[in-house]
Design a protein around this motif. Sequence first.
Motif, PDB file in Angstrom:
ATOM      1  N   LEU A  35      35.216 -13.700 -24.594  1.00  0.00           N
ATOM      2  CA  LEU A  35      35.177 -15.010 -23.940  1.00  0.00           C
ATOM      3  C   LEU A  35      36.263 -15.095 -22.887  1.00  0.00           C
ATOM      4  CD1 LEU A  35      34.885 -17.083 -27.259  1.00  0.00           C
ATOM      5  CD2 LEU A  35      33.012 -16.178 -25.861  1.00  0.00           C
ATOM      6  N   ASN A  37      36.525 -15.554 -18.196  1.00  0.00           N
ATOM      7  CA  ASN A  37      35.867 -16.221 -17.085  1.00  0.00           C
ATOM      8  C   ASN A  37      34.382 -15.840 -17.101  1.00  0.00           C
ATOM      9  OD1 ASN A  37      35.915 -17.922 -14.913  1.00  0.00           O
ATOM     10  ND2 ASN A  37      36.098 -16.229 -13.474  1.00  0.00           N
ATOM     11  N   GLY A  38      34.125 -14.569 -17.386  1.00  0.00           N
ATOM     12  CA  GLY A  38      32.770 -14.139 -17.729  1.00  0.00           C
ATOM     13  C   GLY A  38      32.749 -13.965 -19.238  1.00  0.00           C
ATOM     14  N   SER A  39      31.682 -14.388 -19.884  1.00  0.00           N
ATOM     15  CA  SER A  39      31.640 -14.274 -21.350  1.00  0.00           C
ATOM     16  C   SER A  39      30.383 -13.568 -21.813  1.00  0.00           C
ATOM     17  CB  SER A  39      31.675 -15.671 -21.997  1.00  0.00           C
ATOM     18  OG  SER A  39      32.901 -16.300 -21.727  1.00  0.00           O
ATOM     19  N   SER A  40      30.523 -12.785 -22.866  1.00  0.00           N
ATOM     20  CA  SER A  40      29.352 -12.174 -23.486  1.00  0.00           C
ATOM     21  C   SER A  40      29.642 -11.926 -24.955  1.00  0.00           C
ATOM     22  CB  SER A  40      28.968 -10.864 -22.789  1.00  0.00           C
ATOM     23  OG  SER A  40      30.025  -9.937 -22.866  1.00  0.00           O
ATOM     24  N   MET A  64      29.485 -19.776 -18.694  1.00  0.00           N
ATOM     25  CA  MET A  64      30.738 -19.092 -18.309  1.00  0.00           C
ATOM     26  C   MET A  64      31.531 -19.959 -17.344  1.00  0.00           C
ATOM     27  SD  MET A  64      28.964 -15.377 -17.931  1.00  0.00           S
ATOM     28  CE  MET A  64      27.342 -15.297 -18.679  1.00  0.00           C
ATOM     29  N   GLY A  69      24.687 -19.203 -17.397  1.00  0.00           N
ATOM     30  CA  GLY A  69      24.161 -18.663 -18.653  1.00  0.00           C
ATOM     31  C   GLY A  69      22.682 -18.978 -18.736  1.00  0.00           C
ATOM     32  N   GLY A  99      28.036 -23.457 -14.811  1.00  0.00           N
ATOM     33  CA  GLY A  99      28.913 -23.211 -15.959  1.00  0.00           C
ATOM     34  C   GLY A  99      29.950 -24.317 -16.174  1.00  0.00           C
ATOM     35  N   SER A 108      36.787 -23.935 -13.173  1.00  0.00           N
ATOM     36  CA  SER A 108      36.220 -22.943 -14.100  1.00  0.00           C
ATOM     37  C   SER A 108      37.230 -22.474 -15.143  1.00  0.00           C
ATOM     38  CB  SER A 108      35.755 -21.727 -13.298  1.00  0.00           C
ATOM     39  OG  SER A 108      36.866 -21.142 -12.636  1.00  0.00           O
ATOM     40  N   LEU A 131      29.901 -24.911 -24.434  1.00  0.00           N
ATOM     41  CA  LEU A 131      30.308 -23.516 -24.632  1.00  0.00           C
ATOM     42  C   LEU A 131      30.449 -23.197 -26.129  1.00  0.00           C
ATOM     43  CD1 LEU A 131      31.197 -20.730 -23.731  1.00  0.00           C
ATOM     44  CD2 LEU A 131      33.479 -21.623 -23.272  1.00  0.00           C
TER      45      LEU A 131
END
Length: 223
Positions: A35, A37-40, A64, A69, A99, A108, A131
């Motif tokens: 988790l 700034n970009g999350s996966s 994100m 997303g 996001g 962000s 989120l």
Amino acid sequence: RRYGFHGTSHSFVSKRAVEFLGLDKDNSKVIVCHLGNGSSISAVKNGKCVDTTMGLTPLEGVVMGTRSGNIDPAIVEFIAKKENLEIAGVMNVLNKKSGLQGMSGVGSDMRDIRAAIADGNEDAKNAYDVLCYGIAKFVGGYVAAMNGVDAIAFTAGIGENNIKMRKDVCSSLTYLGVKLDEEKNNVRGEERIISADDSKVQVLLVPTNEELAIARETLALVK
Ligand code: AMP
């Protein structure tokens, strides 16, 4: 077969989680929540990634910093018509203006979102809640995909530093027997188990180290 991103991080963190917890790699089910700034999020069964939230591009998956997303694909047409945009313009909106930033209107960066929440900004609270909800939903999906989970590892900027988000996400996972130890969770950027001793699923924090993972893979390649 799927595409995906953050692979070096998921590989590093899932391996480290198995090692750190003393699990049997060939009999392990780990969920990694990267988790930042970009999350996966990924599901790693017996040392192999079996699912991950990002897709052909990093746009898929959880909300994100500036990426939407997952959305209804029909939204692309809806935005194009409403905003009078070509496809590139719509993709720009979905990648760069959506996001947390799009929902909160304050930016962000999770630190700005938290500051805005403290000031009573409802849009920022909504973005934060969306989120947390998304993370818990994907984790639940991956528990189903692997028919169980031994460990959940948090990593990257938000995962390593946002104590409250880890707590809020885990509070939606009590049905799995997840029990967070609030004192142990009171930590930033340190490798540590943050679940209670009697938690059915171990929850831990593993600082990611993509540089080391890349160096190791390069070494293996040239050897
Ligand atoms: P990354 O992309 O992994 O560098 O993560 C960036 C994200 O981590 C941003 O949303 C930051 O606000 C968040 N982050 C970094 N440090 C902290 C912190 N101390 N508390 C909360 N969020 C943080």
